[in-house]
Design a protein around this motif. Structure first.
Motif, PDB file in Angstrom:
ATOM      1  N   LEU A   1      37.233  -4.441   0.038  1.00  0.00           N
ATOM      2  CA  LEU A   1      36.345  -5.070  -0.939  1.00  0.00           C
ATOM      3  C   LEU A   1      36.367  -4.274  -2.234  1.00  0.00           C
ATOM      4  N   VAL A   2      36.503  -4.962  -3.352  1.00  0.00           N
ATOM      5  CA  VAL A   2      36.428  -4.298  -4.651  1.00  0.00           C
ATOM      6  C   VAL A   2      35.495  -5.080  -5.571  1.00  0.00           C
ATOM      7  N   ALA A   3      34.651  -4.379  -6.247  1.00  0.00           N
ATOM      8  CA  ALA A   3      33.767  -4.935  -7.292  1.00  0.00           C
ATOM      9  C   ALA A   3      33.133  -3.723  -7.931  1.00  0.00           C
ATOM     10  N   ASP A   4      33.760  -3.228  -8.959  1.00  0.00           N
ATOM     11  CA  ASP A   4      33.354  -1.962  -9.537  1.00  0.00           C
ATOM     12  C   ASP A   4      31.871  -1.906  -9.828  1.00  0.00           C
ATOM     13  N   ALA A   5      31.245  -0.806  -9.460  1.00  0.00           N
ATOM     14  CA  ALA A   5      29.850  -0.590  -9.835  1.00  0.00           C
ATOM     15  C   ALA A   5      29.782  -0.285 -11.329  1.00  0.00           C
ATOM     16  N   PRO A   6      28.737  -0.723 -11.992  1.00  0.00           N
ATOM     17  CA  PRO A   6      28.588  -0.416 -13.421  1.00  0.00           C
ATOM     18  C   PRO A   6      28.539   1.090 -13.656  1.00  0.00           C
TER      19      PRO A   6
ATOM     20  N   LEU B   1      13.439   7.550 -21.584  1.00  0.00           N
ATOM     21  CA  LEU B   1      13.242   7.832 -20.170  1.00  0.00           C
ATOM     22  C   LEU B   1      13.113   9.330 -19.949  1.00  0.00           C
ATOM     23  N   SER B   2      12.407   9.697 -18.889  1.00  0.00           N
ATOM     24  CA  SER B   2      12.238  11.112 -18.569  1.00  0.00           C
ATOM     25  C   SER B   2      13.528  11.671 -17.982  1.00  0.00           C
ATOM     26  N   GLU B   3      13.646  12.981 -18.002  1.00  0.00           N
ATOM     27  CA  GLU B   3      14.832  13.624 -17.437  1.00  0.00           C
ATOM     28  C   GLU B   3      14.963  13.321 -15.946  1.00  0.00           C
ATOM     29  N   SER B   4      13.842  13.250 -15.238  1.00  0.00           N
ATOM     30  CA  SER B   4      13.914  12.942 -13.803  1.00  0.00           C
ATOM     31  C   SER B   4      14.380  11.508 -13.581  1.00  0.00           C
ATOM     32  N   GLU B   5      13.955  10.572 -14.434  1.00  0.00           N
ATOM     33  CA  GLU B   5      14.436   9.198 -14.320  1.00  0.00           C
ATOM     34  C   GLU B   5      15.935   9.130 -14.594  1.00  0.00           C
ATOM     35  N   LEU B   6      16.374   9.819 -15.641  1.00  0.00           N
ATOM     36  CA  LEU B   6      17.800   9.817 -15.969  1.00  0.00           C
ATOM     37  C   LEU B   6      18.623  10.391 -14.823  1.00  0.00           C
ATOM     38  N   ALA B   7      18.146  11.477 -14.239  1.00  0.00           N
ATOM     39  CA  ALA B   7      18.876  12.109 -13.135  1.00  0.00           C
ATOM     40  C   ALA B   7      18.979  11.170 -11.942  1.00  0.00           C
ATOM     41  N   ASP B   8      17.886  10.449 -11.656  1.00  0.00           N
ATOM     42  CA  ASP B   8      17.912   9.529 -10.516  1.00  0.00           C
ATOM     43  C   ASP B   8      18.804   8.331 -10.779  1.00  0.00           C
ATOM     44  N   ILE B   9      18.855   7.841 -12.016  1.00  0.00           N
ATOM     45  CA  ILE B   9      19.754   6.733 -12.342  1.00  0.00           C
ATOM     46  C   ILE B   9      21.202   7.150 -12.104  1.00  0.00           C
ATOM     47  N   ARG B  10      21.538   8.387 -12.456  1.00  0.00           N
ATOM     48  CA  ARG B  10      22.913   8.877 -12.264  1.00  0.00           C
ATOM     49  C   ARG B  10      23.265   9.034 -10.793  1.00  0.00           C
ATOM     50  N   ARG B  11      22.267   9.065  -9.934  1.00  0.00           N
ATOM     51  CA  ARG B  11      22.523   9.210  -8.491  1.00  0.00           C
ATOM     52  C   ARG B  11      22.525   7.870  -7.755  1.00  0.00           C
ATOM     53  N   LEU B  12      22.340   6.763  -8.456  1.00  0.00           N
ATOM     54  CA  LEU B  12      22.272   5.464  -7.786  1.00  0.00           C
ATOM     55  C   LEU B  12      23.606   5.117  -7.134  1.00  0.00           C
ATOM     56  N   ASN B  13      23.530   4.415  -5.997  1.00  0.00           N
ATOM     57  CA  ASN B  13      24.763   3.959  -5.361  1.00  0.00           C
ATOM     58  C   ASN B  13      25.229   2.645  -5.994  1.00  0.00           C
ATOM     59  N   GLY B  14      26.340   2.118  -5.521  1.00  0.00           N
ATOM     60  CA  GLY B  14      26.937   0.949  -6.153  1.00  0.00           C
ATOM     61  C   GLY B  14      26.032  -0.264  -6.201  1.00  0.00           C
ATOM     62  N   ASN B  15      25.391  -0.598  -5.083  1.00  0.00           N
ATOM     63  CA  ASN B  15      24.513  -1.769  -5.063  1.00  0.00           C
ATOM     64  C   ASN B  15      23.292  -1.571  -5.957  1.00  0.00           C
ATOM     65  N   GLU B  16      22.767  -0.361  -5.975  1.00  0.00           N
ATOM     66  CA  GLU B  16      21.626  -0.081  -6.859  1.00  0.00           C
ATOM     67  C   GLU B  16      22.026  -0.184  -8.326  1.00  0.00           C
TER      68      GLU B  16
ATOM     69  N   ILE C   1      23.389 -10.098  -3.523  1.00  0.00           N
ATOM     70  CA  ILE C   1      24.068  -8.841  -3.197  1.00  0.00           C
ATOM     71  C   ILE C   1      23.944  -8.527  -1.709  1.00  0.00           C
ATOM     72  N   ALA C   2      22.757  -8.768  -1.143  1.00  0.00           N
ATOM     73  CA  ALA C   2      22.489  -8.376   0.246  1.00  0.00           C
ATOM     74  C   ALA C   2      23.138  -9.294   1.262  1.00  0.00           C
ATOM     75  N   GLY C   3      23.396 -10.552   0.895  1.00  0.00           N
ATOM     76  CA  GLY C   3      23.931 -11.484   1.877  1.00  0.00           C
ATOM     77  C   GLY C   3      22.928 -11.698   2.998  1.00  0.00           C
ATOM     78  N   ASP C   4      23.314 -11.359   4.226  1.00  0.00           N
ATOM     79  CA  ASP C   4      22.423 -11.548   5.374  1.00  0.00           C
ATOM     80  C   ASP C   4      21.718 -10.249   5.772  1.00  0.00           C
ATOM     81  N   ASP C   5      21.880  -9.202   4.975  1.00  0.00           N
ATOM     82  CA  ASP C   5      21.310  -7.886   5.289  1.00  0.00           C
ATOM     83  C   ASP C   5      19.884  -7.803   4.757  1.00  0.00           C
ATOM     84  N   THR C   6      18.908  -8.074   5.608  1.00  0.00           N
ATOM     85  CA  THR C   6      17.511  -8.107   5.173  1.00  0.00           C
ATOM     86  C   THR C   6      17.023  -6.729   4.739  1.00  0.00           C
ATOM     87  N   GLY C   7      17.510  -5.675   5.406  1.00  0.00           N
ATOM     88  CA  GLY C   7      17.104  -4.333   5.012  1.00  0.00           C
ATOM     89  C   GLY C   7      17.562  -3.985   3.607  1.00  0.00           C
ATOM     90  N   LEU C   8      18.798  -4.349   3.260  1.00  0.00           N
ATOM     91  CA  LEU C   8      19.291  -4.107   1.910  1.00  0.00           C
ATOM     92  C   LEU C   8      18.527  -4.958   0.901  1.00  0.00           C
TER      93      LEU C   8
END
Length: 454
Positions: free
Chosen positions: A184-189, A210-225, A260-267
């Motif tokens: 599967l390919v679909a580049d994350a932003p 944005l605060s430094e903590s917000e910026l740091a957390d945005i940089r740690r987001l995974n592909g779906n996030e 994005i989640a499809g049938d994955d209710t947890g996601l």
């Protein structure tokens, strides 16, 4: 155990740049541009109407509820279908003699495709003006990507020129592309590009960075996030411009999370609560122990929405009046409260925690809109927790219940009874928030497009 939610109602919560002293007299009401949703007005749309609307919007280049970049593989990718993900853009960049390199992403199950030129240099379709000397240099700059598999452009063109199906599958095998066929390919932003867009949006609307903590957390987001964040930033831009109501913002976010989640209710649950999140409470706070954990990066989206609604005084626009904040209807967002109670339903106390939270907030008798919104959010959260409905059906149910102008109105306020048998308006007793009851009511109103409890 006391539970205290940030930004529960007061419109002063958003961080905005203070006005220079001396303070001016109160300004006249904001004259915002006419609010028009993607469909022209805030209303309930059936599943078929959403699909039809998306096809119409795609022909004129307007973003749809299925945006560019959906994940595909060699087996099902269709060039020129309006869903231009990284594979299609890599093919457009690749010159004769080049290869397309398929990479896995350590952050999620969806990888990326880049171009390797005949001289070995790498071009990322996300940033086509930049060239890396080789694949090692590219992976050093993008450590999330690994397990490269390279396919010559000419082979790839032959495969993608064959319609998906048995013929393409046979061609994939004959060309020896089986190992890469199901990637599967679909580049994350790009996180930095998203941060730049968000900062620009906030600056244009008078909000603090944005605060430094917000910026740091945005940089740690995974592909779906990151995909969810990108979609939400685009929708917030429309809210700021007055072309999307806060209700349509909520509905579009839930539709995109379901896509994005499809049938994955947890996601699905994670993407919804991520997008509407308040900041995380303290680790030993009552909220955290009860199940509301928040998300710092996600809270930058909700805080921006809250601030925009506070400025435009339109937080209630497009919503059924039964679920808006009764005390601050024009300034307090529906979404942050809805999300918090989805999270509470995941806690150890479950439904009891939802009811306890109303008492702790002090709104049980003074803010019935918040109570109804919280009870419905708790019901949705319970359905997510126990996988009782598909994500798309849950998104459809919420859109119907929360929309101001559904095709067949939800039964808020109609005569009903409480748990003791007393006559009360529907929605004003916790016993009214049973999933089976709401599914039956929806299906009664939409006999041609039923939703189902699993």
């Amino acid at each position: 155990m006391n539970i205290h939610f940030p930004k529960s109602a007061a419109p002063a919560a958003p961080q905005v740049k203070p006005a220079p002293p001396p303070p001016p007299p109160p300004p006249p009401p904001v004259q915002a541009a006419p609010k028009v949703s993607r469909s022209g007005k805030t209303e309930f749309l059936s599943k078929a109407q959403v699909a039809s609307q998306d096809q119409a919007l795609r022909t004129i280049g307007v973003p749809t509820s299925t945006p560019q970049g959906a994940a595909t593989t060699l087996r099902n990718e269709r060039l020129g279908d309006g869903n231009s993900n990284c594979l299609e853009r890599a093919m457009a960049l690749a010159q004769p003699g080049a290869s397309v390199v398929f990479l896995t992403d350590s952050r999620d199950g969806v990888g990326h495709a880049v171009v390797r030129n005949p001289d070995g240099s790498i071009v990322d379709p996300n940033d086509p003006k930049r060239t890396f000397p080789d694949l090692l240099a590219y992976q050093s700059s993008h450590p999330q990507y690994g397990q490269p598999l390279s396919v010559p452009r000419e082979k790839l063109a032959t495969v993608l020129g064959t319609p998906p199906g048995p013929g393409r599958d046979a061609l994939i095998q004959s060309l020896g592309l089986g190992p890469v066929a199901n990637r599967l390919v679909a580049d994350a932003p790009d996180a930095e590009a998203l941060i730049s867009r968000m900062l620009e949006l906030r600056t244009q609307n008078g909000l603090l960075p944005l605060s430094e903590s917000e910026l740091a957390d945005i940089r740690r987001l995974n592909g779906n996030e990151l995909r969810m964040y990108e979609f939400a930033v685009g929708q917030l831009g429309q809210v700021a411009a007055g072309t999307l109501s806060p209700a349509d913002y909520m509905f579009s976010i839930m539709d995109e999370a379901a896509r994005i989640a499809g049938d994955d209710t947890g996601l699905f649950r994670h993407l919804v609560t991520f997008s509407f999140a308040s900041e995380p409470p303290g680790p030993f706070s009552g909220e955290n122990l009860a199940g509301r954990h928040g998300h710092r990066a996600g809270s930058s989206l909700e805080e921006t929405l809250y601030a925009l609604c506070g400025t435009l005084q339109n937080a209630d626009e497009g919503f059924n009046s039964s679920v808006i904040d009764s005390n601050f209807p024009h300034a307090s967002t529906v979404t942050h409260h809805f999300s918090a109670f989805i999270e509470l339903a995941q806690g150890l106390a479950g439904g009891n925690g939802v009811q306890h939270a109303h008492g702790s907030l002090g709104d049980a008798n003074t803010n019935l809109g918040d109570v109804r919104n919280g009870n419905f959010g708790g019901m949705v959260g319970d359905a997510m927790r126990w996988n009782k409905m598909t994500p798309s059906d849950l998104a459809t149910l919420v859109r119907w219940a929360y929309s101001a102008t559904p095709d067949a109105p939800a039964p808020w306020g109609t005569p009903s009874t409480d748990a003791q048998g007393n006559v009360v308006p529907f929605g004003e007793d916790a016993s009214h928030f049973e999933l089976e009851k709401w599914v039956a009511l929806y299906n009664e109103a939409h006999p041609g497009e039923p939703i189902a409890k699993r």
